[in-house]
Write an enzyme that holds these catalytic residues in place. Structure first.
Site, PDB file in Angstrom:
ATOM      1  N   GLU A 166       0.851  -1.201   0.000  1.00 15.88           N
ATOM      2  CA  GLU A 166       0.000   0.000   0.000  1.00 15.88           C
ATOM      3  C   GLU A 166       0.883   1.245   0.000  1.00 15.88           C
ATOM      4  O   GLU A 166       1.790   1.367   0.825  1.00 15.88           O
ATOM      5  CB  GLU A 166      -0.897  -0.020   1.235  1.00 15.88           C
ATOM      6  CG  GLU A 166      -1.578   1.297   1.539  1.00 15.88           C
ATOM      7  CD  GLU A 166      -2.113   1.376   2.961  1.00 15.88           C
ATOM      8  OE1 GLU A 166      -2.257   2.499   3.478  1.00 15.88           O
ATOM      9  OE2 GLU A 166      -2.373   0.313   3.571  1.00 15.88           O
ATOM     10  N   LYS A 189     -10.293  -2.412   8.640  1.00 18.16           N
ATOM     11  CA  LYS A 189      -9.053  -2.294   9.420  1.00 18.16           C
ATOM     12  C   LYS A 189      -9.360  -1.564  10.721  1.00 18.16           C
ATOM     13  O   LYS A 189     -10.039  -0.529  10.731  1.00 18.16           O
ATOM     14  CB  LYS A 189      -7.958  -1.589   8.621  1.00 18.16           C
ATOM     15  CG  LYS A 189      -8.138  -0.090   8.449  1.00 18.16           C
ATOM     16  CD  LYS A 189      -6.872   0.543   7.862  1.00 18.16           C
ATOM     17  CE  LYS A 189      -6.971   2.054   7.805  1.00 18.16           C
ATOM     18  NZ  LYS A 189      -5.739   2.694   7.306  1.00 18.16           N
TER      19      LYS A 189
END
Length: 340
Positions: free
Chosen positions: A172, A263
């Site tokens: 990411e 998350k």
């Protein structure tokens, strides 16, 4: 498909005697009559000829051709719509995809057979592509996500290579990094032949950001919050989403938007105990990633509390770290994962 059948009927059956042509505009009354006609399709097709024999069409040849073609279109489209409604029940909302004129006819047929329902029309090619993408499976997020906050385009490929060598399969690039879209593009190009490597963006806050990530080939959208517009746009482009949550309200808002991965962020302030309490009320199909404060040493306590995966940022990469140093830390995290 309906157009192909129309052509076959027009050219290769007795209905050719009706001088059928596809009209530039539709005789709505005859179209509606065709939609309402019931019975087996073959029997209904013969009524197109029967109406001509009975001289029920207008006397003017052009108007008669328009009426019979509209009637035939109504029969065929109505039969298709009726079958769909019988198959899927009395659905309130229907989306019609195709050319503008044909969409209009299907919308009209739906209005005749199911008054009061909502019909959405998708007419342009780009929208059609997006609708198809929405039906495609979205990428699966590996259990370990490497967060390269602050990475530069001139170093990202080498850092990415070392992460992959160390066993990491998901990278990411947060959008508050230098030239993040260029970094994402370089990673996508580097690993384009390795379908098991998932590249995406973090700190995604707007729909425009989602579109830019998709344009450079990113397939993962990570956000610090639950933004419905961001999530819907990402899903419309067949991208996987990982929104940040902290409370049950956050989590269930995400779930209501068809999110299957969340998350916990910042995880270190809530701790494994807080995650365990949150997991107790979440559907078992929802995968939770702990992000913030995770180390190779405490991964086991997070896993026991219900963490499916982990997002690792500064413990794995900080600006200025050497690629070899990043690889060594990646190996430590991957080894820790293997012990869980």
């Amino acid at each position: 498909m309906t157009g192909d059948v129309f052509a076959a009927v027009k050219n290769h059956t007795i209905l050719s005697k009706n001088n059928l042509v596809e009209p530039t505009d539709t005789d709505e009354s005859w179209f509606d009559k065709g939609v309402k006609t019931e019975g087996p399709l073959l029997s209904k097709l013969f009524t197109v000829r029967t109406e001509a024999v009975a001289r029920n069409y207008p006397a003017d040849p052009v108007a008669a051709s328009k009426a019979s073609a509209s009637y035939l279109s109504g029969i065929m489209i109505g039969d298709e719509v009726r079958s769909g409604l019988e198959m899927y029940g009395a659905v309130h909302e229907v989306t019609v995809i195709g050319a503008s004129k044909l969409c209009g006819l299907y919308k009209r047929a739906l209005g005749v057979l199911r008054p009061g329902g909502v019909v959405h029309v998708v007419e342009n090619e780009a929208a059609l592509v997006n609708c198809v993408k929405m039906m495609l499976p979205r990428p699966v997020i590996p259990e370990l996500v490497a967060i390269l906050r602050g990475v530069r385009p001139d170093e990202v490929v080498e850092v990415g290579r070392k992460l992959v060598e160390g066993g990491v399969r998901c990278i990411e690039v947060p959008l508050n990094s230098p030239s993040p879209f260029e970094s994402i593009k370089r990673l996508v190009d580097e690993f384009k032949h390795q379908s098991n490597i998932l590249i995406g963006a973090g700190t995604v806050l707007t729909e425009e950001d989602v579109e830019k990530v998709a344009a450079v080939g990113g397939r993962l959208i990570v956000s610090p919050n639950v933004n419905p517009n961001v999530i819907r746009r990402a899903h419309s482009l067949a991208l996987t989403t990982l929104p940040g949550v902290y409370t049950p309200t956050d989590a269930f808002t995400a779930i209501s938007l068809n999110v299957t991965n969340i998350k916990l962020f910042p995880a270190e302030t809530l701790g494994p105990t807080g995650l365990k309490a949150l997991k107790a009320v979440l559907p078992p199909t929802v995968k939770t990633f702990a992000v913030g404060g995770v180390t190779p040493e405490n991964m086991s306590s997070w896993r026991r509390s219900g963490a499916y995966g982990f997002g690792i940022g500064s413990a794995l990469y900080k600006p200025g770290d050497s690629p070899e140093g990043v690889k060594a830390k990646a190996v430590a995290f991957v080894t820790g994962m293997a012990r869980l």
